[in-house]
Design an enzyme around this catalytic site. Structure first.
Site, PDB file in Angstrom:
ATOM      1  N   LYS A 193     -46.361   2.412 -49.003  1.00 29.65           N
ATOM      2  CA  LYS A 193     -46.593   3.318 -50.144  1.00 29.65           C
ATOM      3  C   LYS A 193     -46.478   4.760 -49.653  1.00 29.65           C
ATOM      4  O   LYS A 193     -47.304   5.226 -48.862  1.00 29.65           O
ATOM      5  CB  LYS A 193     -47.988   3.129 -50.739  1.00 29.65           C
ATOM      6  CG  LYS A 193     -48.095   3.876 -52.075  1.00 29.65           C
ATOM      7  CD  LYS A 193     -49.512   4.075 -52.544  1.00 29.65           C
ATOM      8  CE  LYS A 193     -50.111   5.350 -52.074  1.00 29.65           C
ATOM      9  NZ  LYS A 193     -49.466   6.584 -52.548  1.00 29.65           N
ATOM     10  N   GLY A 246     -53.923  10.179 -43.459  1.00 30.52           N
ATOM     11  CA  GLY A 246     -54.363  10.982 -44.597  1.00 30.52           C
ATOM     12  C   GLY A 246     -55.764  11.508 -44.362  1.00 30.52           C
ATOM     13  O   GLY A 246     -56.165  11.739 -43.217  1.00 30.52           O
ATOM     14  N   SER A 247     -56.521  11.645 -45.428  1.00 30.83           N
ATOM     15  CA  SER A 247     -57.831  12.279 -45.316  1.00 30.83           C
ATOM     16  C   SER A 247     -58.880  11.312 -44.767  1.00 30.83           C
ATOM     17  O   SER A 247     -58.767  10.090 -44.920  1.00 30.83           O
ATOM     18  CB  SER A 247     -58.272  12.776 -46.693  1.00 30.83           C
ATOM     19  OG  SER A 247     -58.345  11.692 -47.589  1.00 30.83           O
ATOM     20  N   THR A 248     -59.921  11.869 -44.180  1.00 30.03           N
ATOM     21  CA  THR A 248     -61.008  11.051 -43.636  1.00 30.03           C
ATOM     22  C   THR A 248     -61.724  10.305 -44.768  1.00 30.03           C
ATOM     23  O   THR A 248     -62.104   9.146 -44.619  1.00 30.03           O
ATOM     24  CB  THR A 248     -61.970  11.963 -42.845  1.00 30.03           C
ATOM     25  OG1 THR A 248     -61.217  12.551 -41.785  1.00 30.03           O
ATOM     26  CG2 THR A 248     -63.126  11.186 -42.238  1.00 30.03           C
ATOM     27  N   LEU A 249     -61.831  10.979 -45.917  1.00 34.49           N
ATOM     28  CA  LEU A 249     -62.467  10.357 -47.081  1.00 34.49           C
ATOM     29  C   LEU A 249     -61.770   9.046 -47.458  1.00 34.49           C
ATOM     30  O   LEU A 249     -62.417   8.007 -47.640  1.00 34.49           O
ATOM     31  CB  LEU A 249     -62.393  11.353 -48.251  1.00 34.49           C
ATOM     32  CG  LEU A 249     -63.081  10.945 -49.530  1.00 34.49           C
ATOM     33  CD1 LEU A 249     -64.581  11.149 -49.389  1.00 34.49           C
ATOM     34  CD2 LEU A 249     -62.558  11.784 -50.703  1.00 34.49           C
ATOM     35  N   VAL A 250     -60.447   9.100 -47.568  1.00 29.63           N
ATOM     36  CA  VAL A 250     -59.711   7.888 -47.950  1.00 29.63           C
ATOM     37  C   VAL A 250     -59.693   6.893 -46.783  1.00 29.63           C
ATOM     38  O   VAL A 250     -59.752   5.681 -47.005  1.00 29.63           O
ATOM     39  CB  VAL A 250     -58.282   8.239 -48.435  1.00 29.63           C
ATOM     40  CG1 VAL A 250     -57.467   6.985 -48.691  1.00 29.63           C
ATOM     41  CG2 VAL A 250     -58.351   9.070 -49.703  1.00 29.63           C
ATOM     42  N   GLY A 251     -59.672   7.399 -45.555  1.00 27.61           N
ATOM     43  CA  GLY A 251     -59.737   6.512 -44.385  1.00 27.61           C
ATOM     44  C   GLY A 251     -60.946   5.583 -44.461  1.00 27.61           C
ATOM     45  O   GLY A 251     -60.862   4.390 -44.172  1.00 27.61           O
ATOM     46  N   GLU A 269     -55.175   7.510 -39.008  1.00 28.16           N
ATOM     47  CA  GLU A 269     -54.861   8.818 -38.418  1.00 28.16           C
ATOM     48  C   GLU A 269     -55.316   9.842 -39.444  1.00 28.16           C
ATOM     49  O   GLU A 269     -54.711   9.975 -40.498  1.00 28.16           O
ATOM     50  CB  GLU A 269     -53.357   8.879 -38.131  1.00 28.16           C
ATOM     51  CG  GLU A 269     -53.021   9.814 -36.995  1.00 28.16           C
ATOM     52  CD  GLU A 269     -52.646  11.164 -37.535  1.00 28.16           C
ATOM     53  OE1 GLU A 269     -53.562  12.012 -37.643  1.00 28.16           O
ATOM     54  OE2 GLU A 269     -51.471  11.358 -37.842  1.00 28.16           O
ATOM     55  N   CYS A 303     -52.424  17.665 -39.439  1.00 26.42           N
ATOM     56  CA  CYS A 303     -53.735  17.107 -39.064  1.00 26.42           C
ATOM     57  C   CYS A 303     -54.197  17.705 -37.734  1.00 26.42           C
ATOM     58  O   CYS A 303     -55.387  17.825 -37.493  1.00 26.42           O
ATOM     59  CB  CYS A 303     -53.656  15.598 -38.990  1.00 26.42           C
ATOM     60  SG  CYS A 303     -52.206  15.005 -38.138  1.00 26.42           S
ATOM     61  N   GLU A 400     -61.983  20.968 -42.443  1.00 28.39           N
ATOM     62  CA  GLU A 400     -60.522  21.019 -42.394  1.00 28.39           C
ATOM     63  C   GLU A 400     -59.997  21.701 -43.651  1.00 28.39           C
ATOM     64  O   GLU A 400     -60.274  21.256 -44.762  1.00 28.39           O
ATOM     65  CB  GLU A 400     -59.948  19.599 -42.306  1.00 28.39           C
ATOM     66  CG  GLU A 400     -58.444  19.590 -42.192  1.00 28.39           C
ATOM     67  CD  GLU A 400     -57.858  18.186 -42.086  1.00 28.39           C
ATOM     68  OE1 GLU A 400     -58.268  17.305 -42.856  1.00 28.39           O
ATOM     69  OE2 GLU A 400     -56.990  17.986 -41.230  1.00 28.39           O
TER      70      GLU A 400
HETATM   71  P1  NAD Z   1     -55.148  11.416 -49.194  1.00 28.29           P
HETATM   72  O1  NAD Z   1     -55.874  10.862 -48.045  1.00 28.29           O
HETATM   73  O2  NAD Z   1     -55.773  11.349 -50.543  1.00 28.29           O
HETATM   74  O3  NAD Z   1     -53.728  10.687 -49.341  1.00 28.29           O
HETATM   75  C1  NAD Z   1     -52.991  10.114 -48.285  1.00 28.29           C
HETATM   76  C2  NAD Z   1     -52.358   8.824 -48.764  1.00 28.29           C
HETATM   77  O4  NAD Z   1     -53.385   7.891 -49.131  1.00 28.29           O
HETATM   78  C3  NAD Z   1     -51.487   8.986 -50.023  1.00 28.29           C
HETATM   79  O5  NAD Z   1     -50.391   8.092 -49.958  1.00 28.29           O
HETATM   80  C4  NAD Z   1     -52.436   8.577 -51.138  1.00 28.29           C
HETATM   81  O6  NAD Z   1     -51.774   8.125 -52.291  1.00 28.29           O
HETATM   82  C5  NAD Z   1     -53.204   7.445 -50.460  1.00 28.29           C
HETATM   83  N1  NAD Z   1     -54.516   7.164 -51.054  1.00 28.29           N
HETATM   84  C6  NAD Z   1     -55.328   8.011 -51.755  1.00 28.29           C
HETATM   85  N2  NAD Z   1     -56.430   7.338 -52.160  1.00 28.29           N
HETATM   86  C7  NAD Z   1     -56.337   6.076 -51.692  1.00 28.29           C
HETATM   87  C8  NAD Z   1     -57.178   4.923 -51.760  1.00 28.29           C
HETATM   88  N3  NAD Z   1     -58.342   4.926 -52.401  1.00 28.29           N
HETATM   89  N4  NAD Z   1     -56.768   3.779 -51.144  1.00 28.29           N
HETATM   90  C9  NAD Z   1     -55.606   3.749 -50.473  1.00 28.29           C
HETATM   91  N5  NAD Z   1     -54.763   4.798 -50.393  1.00 28.29           N
HETATM   92  C10 NAD Z   1     -55.118   5.949 -50.982  1.00 28.29           C
HETATM   93  O7  NAD Z   1     -54.754  12.864 -48.882  1.00 28.29           O
HETATM   94  P2  NAD Z   1     -54.400  14.000 -49.948  1.00 28.29           P
HETATM   95  O8  NAD Z   1     -55.167  13.922 -51.207  1.00 28.29           O
HETATM   96  O9  NAD Z   1     -52.955  13.930 -50.097  1.00 28.29           O
HETATM   97  O10 NAD Z   1     -54.885  15.281 -49.159  1.00 28.29           O
HETATM   98  C11 NAD Z   1     -56.289  15.595 -49.145  1.00 28.29           C
HETATM   99  C12 NAD Z   1     -56.723  16.048 -47.776  1.00 28.29           C
HETATM  100  O11 NAD Z   1     -56.430  15.028 -46.821  1.00 28.29           O
HETATM  101  C13 NAD Z   1     -55.988  17.257 -47.236  1.00 28.29           C
HETATM  102  O12 NAD Z   1     -56.491  18.432 -47.681  1.00 28.29           O
HETATM  103  C14 NAD Z   1     -56.174  17.080 -45.770  1.00 28.29           C
HETATM  104  O13 NAD Z   1     -57.421  17.543 -45.386  1.00 28.29           O
HETATM  105  C15 NAD Z   1     -56.129  15.594 -45.590  1.00 28.29           C
HETATM  106  N6  NAD Z   1     -54.815  15.095 -45.154  1.00 28.29           N
HETATM  107  C16 NAD Z   1     -54.664  14.777 -43.869  1.00 28.29           C
HETATM  108  C17 NAD Z   1     -53.441  14.326 -43.420  1.00 28.29           C
HETATM  109  C18 NAD Z   1     -53.222  13.966 -41.998  1.00 28.29           C
HETATM  110  O14 NAD Z   1     -52.094  13.964 -41.545  1.00 28.29           O
HETATM  111  N7  NAD Z   1     -54.245  13.638 -41.264  1.00 28.29           N
HETATM  112  C19 NAD Z   1     -52.374  14.191 -44.298  1.00 28.29           C
HETATM  113  C20 NAD Z   1     -52.553  14.501 -45.638  1.00 28.29           C
HETATM  114  C21 NAD Z   1     -53.793  14.953 -46.048  1.00 28.29           C
END
Ligand code: NAD
Length: 500
Positions: A193, A246-251, A269, A303, A400
């Site tokens: 995705k 992606g974000s730590t929250l979604v991680g 990551e 990141c 961040e």
């Molecule tokens: P995010 O974590 O929301 O999104 C990253 C990916 O995860 C996207 O493909 C998104 O569709 C998917 N996603 C979102 N919610 C999900 C869920 N519940 N279950 C599974 N997948 C899900 O990141 P964002 O909203 O695009 O950015 C928000 C913050 O995240 C940024 O401000 C930054 O701090 C951080 N970020 C970090 C990185 C990195 O490389 N570490 C990359 C993008 C964003």
């Protein structure tokens, strides 16, 4: 049938036509999402919708996983040779080379990164990454382990099966390459995705994967929102491993979904708040340029961005003055203008978040030393921004920001600086500037970070592992290390002549 995005680029850096399928790619075919709905794709340079992609659903994820399982059990996984996988991967890299300008132009349009840097960094690195893992495909080796003369004991590193890969918007193509490289090399089948903000290069790449001749079902792409399609991937009972950036929250959500479903393997990551440490014996000119590259590259949307810059008090004033002058030379504007270093931030949401952090820095009493403004009247452009006179507990020092905003902090001695640099929930990267190798390396070894750069920043190689300590993630991507994310180790014990 899904639509195709057709566009003619007429820019100073690229002139030409591109065509990108806008559907989902499942079992070797382009299809619409089950609900026939779409998601708008916005150009961050002007904030306007320029195309729409098909929106996937959990039902589409189920169909994609079934196709991937079938491919894994029949034409992929242990049914292929490493040689065959390697050949296909090199073919894909060849096609990327032929299309490198188109990929860079799509990245600039969709993400807002400059064409020049997209081509030089994102596209070039992605091609090298695929070739690197193509080289591994026929070198996935187990071990022969001595147990007894009466036995032959060996291990096999078998592909785990179907893997889910969820990628972000900041490096759309590179994150795809980092993820599909080790998965394809080891023989895993993929359901991917891309970010709903930046789907175009992943869709274009999918067309190249098709053209390269990968068997149907080996690679599947399901567009969609994270909370719907991403969540469905994370909790799917037949996905054996999920890789997320992606974000730590979604991680955290991914880990929870994995643990509540089938305990799939997870690699994460995540974010960072990386320190750059400049000692008084550093080459100041070089430290200024690398530190600026460390924070401002990719508009601060990295990141591993070096967002906390610690400078020894003896050279603080000189560093700050030269760093500010250098920052003023970085041009912000149209990603297709080769003079520009920085394009727009990805979205209105990110623009607002970053401006919110700039406001909070001012409200909490830091000095806005440079920048902090919008650039232009449309799109999501922000000037490179420097704060000074900060306190350790301020939001701009702890959180961040994911934008072109840094804090420059004065420090006194070597012991104190390690404690300050490690004062973060994150631990993705760090940098040390010093011409004293002993000082530089003893500091590097004390920093809690997955990558430490010495007298450089942001250099990544496909054969060097990348990942975080603490809340910056779990596991390592790139290098030989990443292969183990996609394999399960099986021990086989053969009795040669022991009688019961
Ligand atoms: P995010 O974590 O929301 O999104 C990253 C990916 O995860 C996207 O493909 C998104 O569709 C998917 N996603 C979102 N919610 C999900 C869920 N519940 N279950 C599974 N997948 C899900 O990141 P964002 O909203 O695009 O950015 C928000 C913050 O995240 C940024 O401000 C930054 O701090 C951080 N970020 C970090 C990185 C990195 O490389 N570490 C990359 C993008 C964003």
């Amino acid at each position: 049938m899904p639509e195709t995005f057709k566009h003619t680029f007429d820019t100073p850096v690229f002139k030409g036509d591109v065509a990108v399928p806008l559907g989902l790619y499942i079992d070797g075919k382009w299809v619409d999402g089950a609900n026939k709905t779409t998601i708008d794709v916005i150009n961050p340079t002007n904030g306007k919708t320029f195309t729409k992609i098909s929106e996937g659903t959990p039902k589409d994820v189920d169909i994609a996983v079934a196709a991937a399982q079938k491919a894994f059990e029949t034409v992929w996984g242990l049914n292929t040779t490493g040689n065959d996988r390697s050949r296909l991967m090199h073919k894909l890299a060849d096609l990327m080379e032929v299309n490198e300008d188109k990929l860079a132009a799509l990245e600039a349009l969709d993400n807002g990164k400059t064409f020049v840097w997209a081509k030089r960094a994102d596209i070039a690195h992605s091609i090298t990454c695929l070739r690197y893992y193509a080289g591994w495909a026929d070198k996935i080796l187990g071990q022969v382990i001595e147990t007894s003369e009466a036995k032959l004991t060996y291990t096999r590193h078998e592909p785990v099966g179907v893997v889910g890969q969820i990628i972000p918007w900041n490096f759309p193509l590179q994150m795809m390459a980092w993820k599909i490289g080790p998965a394809l090399a080891t023989g895993c089948a993929i359901v991917m995705k891309p970010s709903e903000f930046t789907p175009l290069t992943a869709l274009f790449m999918t067309e190249l994967i098709h053209e390269a001749g990968f068997p149907p079902g080996v690679f599947n792409l399901v567009n969609g929102y994270g909370s719907v399609v991403g969540q469905a991937i994370a909790e799917h009972p037949h996905i054996e491993k999920v890789a997320f950036t992606g974000s730590t929250l979604v991680g955290r959500k991914i880990m929870e979904a994995a643990s509540k479903s089938n305990l799939k393997k997870v690699t994460l990551e995540l974010g960072g708040k990386s320190p750059t440490i400049v000692f008084d014996d550093a080459d100041v000119d070089q430290a200024v340029k690398w530190a600026a590259f460390g924070i401002y590259f990719n508009h601060g949307q990295c990141c591993c961005a070096g967002s906390r810059i610690f400078v020894h008090e003896k050279i603080y004033d000189e560093f700050l003055q030269r760093f500010t002058e250098h920052t003023k030379t970085l041009k912000v504007g149209d990603p297709f203008d080769p003079e520009n270093f920085q394009g727009p931030q990805i979205s209105q949401l990110q623009y607002d978040r970053i401006m919110g952090y700039i406001d909070s820095g001012k409200e909490q009493g830091a000095t806005l030393h440079h920048g902090g403004n919008r650039v232009g009247n449309e799109g999501f452009f922000i000037t490179p921004t420097i704060f000074t006179d900060t306190k350790p507990n301020m939001k701009i020092v702890q959180e961040e920001i994911f934008g072109p905003v840094c804090v420059v902090i004065k420090f006194k001695d070597d012991d104190d600086i390690v404690a300050q640099a490690n004062d973060s929930i994150y631990g993705l990267a760090a940098a040390v500037f010093s011409q004293n190798i002993t000082r530089a390396l003893s500091t590097a070894h004390k920093l809690k970070a997955g990558t430490v750069w010495v007298n450089t920043y942001n250099m990544l190689y496909p054969n060097v592992p990348f990942g975080g300590y603490k809340q910056s993630g779990i596991g390592r991507e790139l290098g030989e290390y990443a292969l183990s994310n996609y394999t399960a180790t099986k021990a086989v014990q053969v009795n040669l002549h022991i009688k019961m």
